[in-house]
Design an enzyme around this catalytic site. Structure first.
Site, PDB file in Angstrom:
ATOM      1  N   ASN A 188      35.731  36.746  36.587  1.00  0.00           N
ATOM      2  CA  ASN A 188      34.953  36.448  35.597  1.00  0.00           C
ATOM      3  C   ASN A 188      35.680  36.854  34.348  1.00  0.00           C
ATOM      4  OD1 ASN A 188      34.604  39.314  35.952  1.00  0.00           O
ATOM      5  ND2 ASN A 188      32.766  39.674  35.805  1.00  0.00           N
ATOM      6  N   TYR A 217      38.574  50.835  40.406  1.00  0.00           N
ATOM      7  CA  TYR A 217      37.118  50.488  41.071  1.00  0.00           C
ATOM      8  C   TYR A 217      36.605  51.324  42.300  1.00  0.00           C
ATOM      9  CZ  TYR A 217      37.411  46.249  38.352  1.00  0.00           C
ATOM     10  OH  TYR A 217      37.415  45.312  37.284  1.00  0.00           O
TER      11      TYR A 217
HETATM   12  P1  CMP Z   1      33.912  44.289  36.388  1.00  0.00           P
HETATM   13  O1  CMP Z   1      33.167  44.699  35.055  1.00  0.00           O
HETATM   14  O2  CMP Z   1      35.365  44.305  36.488  1.00  0.00           O
HETATM   15  O3  CMP Z   1      33.361  45.355  37.381  1.00  0.00           O
HETATM   16  C1  CMP Z   1      33.159  45.148  38.671  1.00  0.00           C
HETATM   17  C2  CMP Z   1      33.344  43.826  38.988  1.00  0.00           C
HETATM   18  O4  CMP Z   1      33.149  43.406  40.278  1.00  0.00           O
HETATM   19  C3  CMP Z   1      32.914  42.898  38.171  1.00  0.00           C
HETATM   20  O5  CMP Z   1      33.278  42.906  37.150  1.00  0.00           O
HETATM   21  C4  CMP Z   1      32.756  41.571  39.098  1.00  0.00           C
HETATM   22  O6  CMP Z   1      33.825  40.716  38.334  1.00  0.00           O
HETATM   23  C5  CMP Z   1      33.064  42.096  40.444  1.00  0.00           C
HETATM   24  N1  CMP Z   1      32.160  41.456  41.316  1.00  0.00           N
HETATM   25  C6  CMP Z   1      32.369  40.619  42.582  1.00  0.00           C
HETATM   26  N2  CMP Z   1      31.002  40.544  43.046  1.00  0.00           N
HETATM   27  C7  CMP Z   1      30.121  41.117  42.521  1.00  0.00           C
HETATM   28  C8  CMP Z   1      28.711  41.235  42.791  1.00  0.00           C
HETATM   29  N3  CMP Z   1      28.115  40.569  43.849  1.00  0.00           N
HETATM   30  N4  CMP Z   1      27.970  41.917  41.951  1.00  0.00           N
HETATM   31  C9  CMP Z   1      28.646  42.677  40.741  1.00  0.00           C
HETATM   32  N5  CMP Z   1      30.017  42.471  40.637  1.00  0.00           N
HETATM   33  C10 CMP Z   1      30.925  41.710  41.436  1.00  0.00           C
END
Ligand code: CMP
Length: 140
Positions: free
Chosen positions: A114, A51
């Protein structure tokens, strides 16, 4: 159109609730084939690197903590237009915005918890697949 590949993670909130099969069924019903799969516990180093693009975002630390809080299932999915197909069935990042019939609408607990991750482009899919899988682990 030829089949392409994307990368998927079933996140700790979903593995904790024993939803690996239910999520995978929705992926398969959407026309995606699991061509590689393993259940792992991500290390802090892996999560930070995976990430890295979000390193400056305020949620980065919590995201790394969450992704290392329990097992995840990393998968390579194959199908026609796999990146888009997967993103369509996942639904919006924030489950409050996710449409009916999507994985996040059905299962996600919050924007962080999520349930699934999916690559956002063919280029990132190739990078993310190579991050977790060697070529001989992808068996079609
Ligand atoms: P993902 O597709 O795994 O990529 C980055 C992740 O950051 C995203 O899914 C979310 O689960 C997580 N995340 C947590 N807080 C936020 C936020 N405020 N905005 C966007 N992504 C978030």
């Amino acid at each position: 159109m030829a089949a392409t590949r994307t990368f998927s993670i079933i996140k700790p909130d979903a593995t904790r609730r024993n939803l690996t099969g239910a999520v995978t069924k929705m992926l398969e019903d959407a026309g995606l084939r699991v061509v590689a799969s393993k259940r792992i516990r991500m290390t802090e180093d892996q999560a930070k690197k995976f990430y890295e693009v979000h390193a400056e975002r305020p949620f980065y630390g919590e995201l790394v903590d969450f992704m290392t809080s329990g097992p995840v299932v990393v998968q390579v999915l194959e199908g026609e237009d796999a990146v888009k197909r997967n993103r369509d069935v996942m639904g919006a990042t924030n489950p409050a915005d996710a449409e009916e019939g999507t994985i996040r609408k059905a299962f996600a607990e919050s924007i962080e918890a999520n349930s699934v991750h999916g690559s956002d482009s063919d280029e990132n899919a190739a990078t993310e697949i190579a991050f977790f899988f060697s070529d001989d682990e992808i068996v079609g």
